[in-house]
Design a protein around this motif. Structure first.
Motif, PDB file in Angstrom:
ATOM      1  N   GLY A  88       4.663 -10.267  -2.382  1.00 40.55           N
ATOM      2  CA  GLY A  88       5.906 -10.141  -3.138  1.00 40.55           C
ATOM      3  C   GLY A  88       6.797 -11.367  -2.970  1.00 40.55           C
ATOM      4  O   GLY A  88       7.163 -12.038  -3.943  1.00 40.55           O
ATOM      5  N   ASP A 139       9.743 -16.513   6.951  1.00 39.10           N
ATOM      6  CA  ASP A 139       8.715 -15.590   7.450  1.00 39.10           C
ATOM      7  C   ASP A 139       8.698 -15.599   8.967  1.00 39.10           C
ATOM      8  O   ASP A 139       8.773 -16.667   9.599  1.00 39.10           O
ATOM      9  CB  ASP A 139       7.325 -15.948   6.907  1.00 39.10           C
ATOM     10  CG  ASP A 139       6.449 -14.712   6.867  1.00 39.10           C
ATOM     11  OD1 ASP A 139       6.207 -14.190   5.762  1.00 39.10           O
ATOM     12  OD2 ASP A 139       6.058 -14.227   7.965  1.00 39.10           O
ATOM     13  N   ALA A 140       8.558 -14.401   9.534  1.00 39.43           N
ATOM     14  CA  ALA A 140       8.506 -14.271  10.987  1.00 39.43           C
ATOM     15  C   ALA A 140       7.245 -14.907  11.558  1.00 39.43           C
ATOM     16  O   ALA A 140       7.192 -15.272  12.735  1.00 39.43           O
ATOM     17  CB  ALA A 140       8.560 -12.789  11.366  1.00 39.43           C
ATOM     18  N   ALA A 178       2.516 -13.983   8.740  1.00 39.86           N
ATOM     19  CA  ALA A 178       2.214 -15.398   8.522  1.00 39.86           C
ATOM     20  C   ALA A 178       2.850 -15.813   7.208  1.00 39.86           C
ATOM     21  O   ALA A 178       3.129 -14.962   6.361  1.00 39.86           O
ATOM     22  CB  ALA A 178       0.694 -15.602   8.428  1.00 39.86           C
ATOM     23  N   SER A 226       0.313 -10.648   4.280  1.00 39.23           N
ATOM     24  CA  SER A 226      -0.977  -9.969   4.481  1.00 39.23           C
ATOM     25  C   SER A 226      -2.061 -10.535   3.575  1.00 39.23           C
ATOM     26  O   SER A 226      -3.243 -10.251   3.785  1.00 39.23           O
ATOM     27  CB  SER A 226      -0.820  -8.467   4.214  1.00 39.23           C
ATOM     28  OG  SER A 226       0.195  -7.935   5.014  1.00 39.23           O
ATOM     29  N   ALA A 253      -8.526  -8.468   1.555  1.00 40.84           N
ATOM     30  CA  ALA A 253      -9.931  -8.481   1.110  1.00 40.84           C
ATOM     31  C   ALA A 253     -10.067  -8.930  -0.350  1.00 40.84           C
ATOM     32  O   ALA A 253     -11.167  -8.910  -0.889  1.00 40.84           O
ATOM     33  CB  ALA A 253     -10.547  -7.098   1.300  1.00 40.84           C
ATOM     34  N   MET A 254      -8.947  -9.297  -0.974  1.00 45.05           N
ATOM     35  CA  MET A 254      -8.950 -10.028  -2.253  1.00 45.05           C
ATOM     36  C   MET A 254      -9.235  -9.189  -3.494  1.00 45.05           C
ATOM     37  O   MET A 254      -9.277  -9.728  -4.606  1.00 45.05           O
ATOM     38  CB  MET A 254      -9.944 -11.197  -2.198  1.00 45.05           C
ATOM     39  CG  MET A 254      -9.750 -12.074  -0.993  1.00 45.05           C
ATOM     40  SD  MET A 254     -11.030 -13.283  -0.737  1.00 45.05           S
ATOM     41  CE  MET A 254     -12.496 -12.324  -0.573  1.00 45.05           C
ATOM     42  N   VAL A 255      -9.468  -7.889  -3.341  1.00 45.54           N
ATOM     43  CA  VAL A 255      -9.753  -7.031  -4.494  1.00 45.54           C
ATOM     44  C   VAL A 255      -8.504  -6.995  -5.369  1.00 45.54           C
ATOM     45  O   VAL A 255      -7.409  -6.691  -4.880  1.00 45.54           O
ATOM     46  CB  VAL A 255     -10.140  -5.613  -4.033  1.00 45.54           C
ATOM     47  CG1 VAL A 255     -10.322  -4.697  -5.230  1.00 45.54           C
ATOM     48  CG2 VAL A 255     -11.384  -5.675  -3.168  1.00 45.54           C
ATOM     49  N   VAL A 263      14.049 -12.501  10.545  1.00 45.15           N
ATOM     50  CA  VAL A 263      15.353 -12.044  10.065  1.00 45.15           C
ATOM     51  C   VAL A 263      15.676 -10.699  10.723  1.00 45.15           C
ATOM     52  O   VAL A 263      14.867  -9.758  10.667  1.00 45.15           O
ATOM     53  CB  VAL A 263      15.364 -11.916   8.531  1.00 45.15           C
ATOM     54  CG1 VAL A 263      16.689 -11.344   8.045  1.00 45.15           C
ATOM     55  CG2 VAL A 263      15.097 -13.276   7.888  1.00 45.15           C
ATOM     56  N   SER A 298      -2.116  -5.378  -4.369  1.00 40.07           N
ATOM     57  CA  SER A 298      -1.463  -6.711  -4.355  1.00 40.07           C
ATOM     58  C   SER A 298      -1.294  -7.304  -5.747  1.00 40.07           C
ATOM     59  O   SER A 298      -0.322  -8.029  -5.989  1.00 40.07           O
ATOM     60  CB  SER A 298      -2.226  -7.681  -3.454  1.00 40.07           C
ATOM     61  OG  SER A 298      -3.474  -7.970  -4.023  1.00 40.07           O
TER      62      SER A 298
HETATM   63  C1  LIG Z   1      -6.989  -6.039   6.117  1.00 38.36           C
HETATM   64  C2  LIG Z   1      -6.294  -5.926   4.803  1.00 38.36           C
HETATM   65  C3  LIG Z   1      -7.040  -5.969   3.620  1.00 38.36           C
HETATM   66  C4  LIG Z   1      -6.405  -5.855   2.383  1.00 38.36           C
HETATM   67  N1  LIG Z   1      -7.148  -5.971   1.243  1.00 38.36           N
HETATM   68  C5  LIG Z   1      -6.532  -5.919   0.041  1.00 38.36           C
HETATM   69  C6  LIG Z   1      -7.271  -6.111  -1.150  1.00 38.36           C
HETATM   70  O1  LIG Z   1      -8.483  -6.328  -1.133  1.00 38.36           O
HETATM   71  N2  LIG Z   1      -6.595  -6.061  -2.332  1.00 38.36           N
HETATM   72  C7  LIG Z   1      -5.252  -5.807  -2.389  1.00 38.36           C
HETATM   73  O2  LIG Z   1      -4.711  -5.737  -3.492  1.00 38.36           O
HETATM   74  N3  LIG Z   1      -4.540  -5.614  -1.266  1.00 38.36           N
HETATM   75  C8  LIG Z   1      -5.143  -5.689  -0.066  1.00 38.36           C
HETATM   76  N4  LIG Z   1      -4.406  -5.540   1.071  1.00 38.36           N
HETATM   77  C9  LIG Z   1      -2.986  -5.212   0.947  1.00 38.36           C
HETATM   78  C10 LIG Z   1      -2.149  -6.428   0.585  1.00 38.36           C
HETATM   79  O3  LIG Z   1      -2.420  -7.494   1.443  1.00 38.36           O
HETATM   80  C11 LIG Z   1      -0.705  -6.011   0.669  1.00 38.36           C
HETATM   81  O4  LIG Z   1      -0.504  -4.888  -0.154  1.00 38.36           O
HETATM   82  C12 LIG Z   1       0.255  -7.091   0.239  1.00 38.36           C
HETATM   83  O5  LIG Z   1       0.028  -8.314   0.895  1.00 38.36           O
HETATM   84  C13 LIG Z   1       1.659  -6.593   0.513  1.00 38.36           C
HETATM   85  O6  LIG Z   1       2.553  -7.501  -0.008  1.00 38.36           O
HETATM   86  P1  LIG Z   1       4.030  -7.519   0.547  1.00 38.36           P
HETATM   87  O7  LIG Z   1       4.729  -8.638  -0.118  1.00 38.36           O
HETATM   88  O8  LIG Z   1       4.574  -6.148   0.426  1.00 38.36           O
HETATM   89  O9  LIG Z   1       3.880  -7.818   2.121  1.00 38.36           O
HETATM   90  P2  LIG Z   1       3.087  -8.927   2.910  1.00 38.36           P
HETATM   91  O10 LIG Z   1       2.123  -9.638   2.056  1.00 38.36           O
HETATM   92  O11 LIG Z   1       2.556  -8.299   4.145  1.00 38.36           O
HETATM   93  O12 LIG Z   1       4.229  -9.952   3.317  1.00 38.36           O
HETATM   94  C14 LIG Z   1       5.280  -9.566   4.170  1.00 38.36           C
HETATM   95  C15 LIG Z   1       5.699 -10.760   5.020  1.00 38.36           C
HETATM   96  O13 LIG Z   1       7.017 -10.525   5.470  1.00 38.36           O
HETATM   97  C16 LIG Z   1       7.153 -11.027   6.758  1.00 38.36           C
HETATM   98  N5  LIG Z   1       8.282 -10.321   7.366  1.00 38.36           N
HETATM   99  C17 LIG Z   1       8.425  -8.994   7.517  1.00 38.36           C
HETATM  100  N6  LIG Z   1       9.609  -8.710   8.073  1.00 38.36           N
HETATM  101  C18 LIG Z   1      10.230  -9.885   8.297  1.00 38.36           C
HETATM  102  C19 LIG Z   1      11.483 -10.244   8.864  1.00 38.36           C
HETATM  103  N7  LIG Z   1      12.342  -9.320   9.309  1.00 38.36           N
HETATM  104  N8  LIG Z   1      11.785 -11.564   8.943  1.00 38.36           N
HETATM  105  C20 LIG Z   1      10.939 -12.500   8.478  1.00 38.36           C
HETATM  106  N9  LIG Z   1       9.734 -12.203   7.945  1.00 38.36           N
HETATM  107  C21 LIG Z   1       9.387 -10.916   7.841  1.00 38.36           C
HETATM  108  C22 LIG Z   1       5.825 -10.754   7.413  1.00 38.36           C
HETATM  109  O14 LIG Z   1       5.610 -11.640   8.504  1.00 38.36           O
HETATM  110  C23 LIG Z   1       4.854 -10.979   6.254  1.00 38.36           C
HETATM  111  O15 LIG Z   1       4.353 -12.294   6.286  1.00 38.36           O
HETATM  112  C24 LIG Z   1      -5.006  -5.670   2.320  1.00 38.36           C
HETATM  113  C25 LIG Z   1      -4.255  -5.632   3.493  1.00 38.36           C
HETATM  114  C26 LIG Z   1      -4.885  -5.781   4.728  1.00 38.36           C
HETATM  115  C27 LIG Z   1      -4.037  -5.790   5.948  1.00 38.36           C
END
Ligand SMILES: Cc1cc2nc3c(=O)[nH]c(=O)nc-3n(C[C@H](O)[C@H](O)[C@H](O)COP(=O)(O)OP(=O)(O)OC[C@H]3O[C@@H](n4cnc5c(N)ncnc54)[C@H](O)[C@@H]3O)c2cc1C
Ligand code: SF4
Length: 548
Positions: free
Chosen positions: A47, A66-67, A111, A115, A120-122, A260, A525
């Motif tokens: 996001g 990012d943390a 990171a 995530s 897993a990139m699906v 944060v 994702s």
């Molecule tokens: C093992 C695994 C396999 C997956 N495989 C798939 C797949 O194949 N296909 C798919 O669609 N989805 C997959 N997903 C899910 C997908 O990665 C997540 O749904 C997606 O990345 C979530 O997006 P997001 O922006 O909500 O959070 P994230 O991508 O997790 O990003 C959140 C970020 O915010 C940072 N953060 C959080 N709180 C703070 C703070 N207070 N201060 C600073 N930084 C902060 C974190 O460090 C992190 O880097 C998988 C997830 C995992 C763990």
């Protein structure tokens, strides 16, 4: 500067790591803390990373924090499952409820890139009807979004990530051809395809975010299979190697190792910036707008931890729904053994898929849907699965591990229903920053159980049809966190509106998986990134009208 990504921020001194060149740097604009930027974004994953890029490209000044560290995949990633646990969010969290969730690598990353660095990139689109599941299908909650508009943004993201997929997709409305050709099936995927054909249902090559042909300095996938431990070749199209370099090129600043802890609001209920811990001290970044994109646990946690006298229940929480309706997806599997070698670890974990039970509603005794995919667990994960799911140890574990190259498996991504009782709250305990840690309470409902039972029975038939033996069921596994700050049309029943804008604090936005009202039966994702692209466009339009 130290070479250790955890020792000190790498994105500093006007430059950030060049993820495509060992030891290389790219220039990066830096912003003063005491002058407000247009947007400060918390989190740089699916996001936040996408939004940072698209807002910067629209001409806004952006700082994204990012943390986690700023990795250089070509140098920092190893073909070693233990080494790569450094990618996960492993800070303390308390889990409870009838079905406590497993945290850590299975559920969240820490990171730059979030995530997506170890996902897993699906990359799948929602079934259109799911955007109105309450009105059209009788369960869950309607989204305030129209599927036709989302179809446009899905195409934008698929092109940005050069998704490799089939020439024509068997389910749902027509969509453009995927930008890159599908990957060849490995033996595990072939088993899924054979099973589907035997049972008379459709299957296809999984659309995935790893390159099937070169793209600039990124090489095509080399089928090492270490995707969920971090891709060391940059074939994986994570946010780290796609949106983030674009964001920096467009003028955004990334701050790594920046945790944060609190969003500041003034007396007129306007967010003024964020307090963050970096380089050994707490700092404050002023901003005209604050976006929270920390994933479905950390996003509600930050909102709750930012409570004030005016907002004693946390920010954006006038509805009382921050933290509630947390959803994971069911991730149960059926495993078996083939006479021939399968070596399912070769290549990305899922190379074939069926969405049959996402689009077929006849014959179901549950609401919602699920897809199932071929699987390729790495050896350490497989040993852990055998220990935790079957209680194997010692000689029995070794005996099973010797069959590793013959293992075949099918795993679902299943829709769990939103329930207010599944939630994130604050525990009394604090973390290394002195911030209250999240408590995550989860229980499956009867509908969740019926969906799981249906999927396990069906996948058992599919593996029997390809003559797999020694079948066993992994009954308890979940994946993907969503919900906890849902979007909607009504401030009393949602946290943000369709533009991801908070109802209560007009310059506070939430743009990650937290805003999902329902999860559907596909990995999230692509939808998160599509929403982020849409949000950036809406912000540009609103800014043009003076509505920010
Ligand atoms: C093992 C695994 C396999 C997956 N495989 C798939 C797949 O194949 N296909 C798919 O669609 N989805 C997959 N997903 C899910 C997908 O990665 C997540 O749904 C997606 O990345 C979530 O997006 P997001 O922006 O909500 O959070 P994230 O991508 O997790 O990003 C959140 C970020 O915010 C940072 N953060 C959080 N709180 C703070 C703070 N207070 N201060 C600073 N930084 C902060 C974190 O460090 C992190 O880097 C998988 C997830 C995992 C763990
Ligand atoms: S299989 Fe492909 S995407 Fe996965 S780690 Fe290897 S090169 Fe990267």
């Amino acid at each position: 500067m130290s070479d250790d990504p955890f020792a000190a921020p790498r994105a500093a001194h006007g430059r950030a790591p060049d993820v495509f060149r060992p030891g290389g740097w790219i220039p990066m604009r830096q912003h003063r803390q005491d002058e407000p930027v247009d947007f400060v974004i918390v989190g740089t994953g699916a996001g936040g990373g996408t939004l940072a890029c698209r807002l910067a490209e629209h001409g806004f000044s952006v700082v994204a924090m990012d943390a986690g560290p700023y990795f250089r995949p070509l140098e920092d990633f190893a073909s070693d499952e233990s080494e790569q646990t450094k990618l996960y969010w492993t800070d303390d969290r308390i889990v409870d409820g009838a079905n406590p969730l497993q945290m850590g690598g299975n559920n969240s990353g820490k990171a730059v890139g979030g995530s997506t660095v170890h996902f897993a990139m699906v990359s799948l689109r929602f079934r259109p009807a799911w955007f109105k599941s309450r009105s059209l299908l009788g369960y869950g909650a309607d989204w305030p979004l129209d599927w036709r508009e989302m179809w446009h943004y899905y195409s934008e993201v698929e092109d940005a990530l050069k998704i490799a997929g089939p020439v024509s997709y068997p389910w749902g409305p027509r969509r453009p051809r995927y930008p890159y050709r599908a990957h060849e099936l490995n033996a595990a995927a072939r088993a899924l395809a054979d099973g589907c054909e035997a049972l008379g249902i459709k299957w296809t090559e999984t659309p995935i975010a790893t390159l099937s042909a070169p793209r600039g300095l990124a090489h095509p996938c080399v089928y090492r299979g270490f995707c969920t431990s971090g891709c060391a070749t940059n074939a994986k199209q994570s946010a780290l190697v796609t949106w983030i370099p674009r964001a920096i090129a467009a003028g955004a600043e990334i701050r790594d190792l920046a945790m944060v802890g609190r969003i500041e609001t003034d007396n007129s209920a306007v967010a003024t910036g964020v307090h963050y811990y970096r380089d050994g001290q707490w700092r404050f970044q002023r901003a005209r707008n604050v976006v929270v994109a920390g994933y479905a646990i950390e996003t509600p946690r930050l909102l709750l931890n930012s409570a004030t006298g005016r907002f004693p229940d946390g920010l954006a929480n006038g509805s009382g729904l921050v933290g509630k309706n947390l959803m994971v997806q069911s991730n149960q599997a059926v495993w078996g053994t083939m006479e021939r070698e399968v070596r399912s670890y070769k290549g990305p974990p899922s190379l074939a898929i069926t969405e049959h039970w996402n689009y077929e509603d006849k014959g179901k005794d549950f609401f919602g849907g699920y897809c199932y995919m071929s699987q390729g667990p790495l050896p350490q994960l497989w040993a852990n699965t055998l220990m935790s799911a079957r209680g194997l140890w010692g000689a029995r574990l070794i005996e099973e591990m010797e069959k590793y190259n013959h293992v075949v498996g099918l795993k679902i991504v299943g829709e769990m229903l939103p329930q207010e009782t599944n939630r994130v709250t604050l525990a009394d305990e604090t973390d290394q920053y002195g911030l209250r840690i999240p408590r995550i309470t989860y229980a499956w409902c009867d509908n969740d159980r019926r969906l799981i039972d249906h999927s396990l029975a069906f996948m058992t038939q599919a593996l029997e049809a390809v003559d797999a033996t020694d079948l066993w069921r992994q009954n308890d596994d979940t994946c993907h966190l969503n919900g906890a700050a849902r979007m909607g049309d009504d401030p009393f029943t949602s946290v943000v509106n369709a533009d991801c804008r908070s109802w209560d604090v007009r310059n506070l936005w939430i743009c990650d998986g937290s805003v999902f009202p329902t999860v559907g039966g596909v990995n999230p994702s692509l939808t998160i990134q599509a929403i982020a692209c849409r949000t950036a466009d809406r912000i540009k339009t609103m800014a043009g009208r003076g509505e920010l």
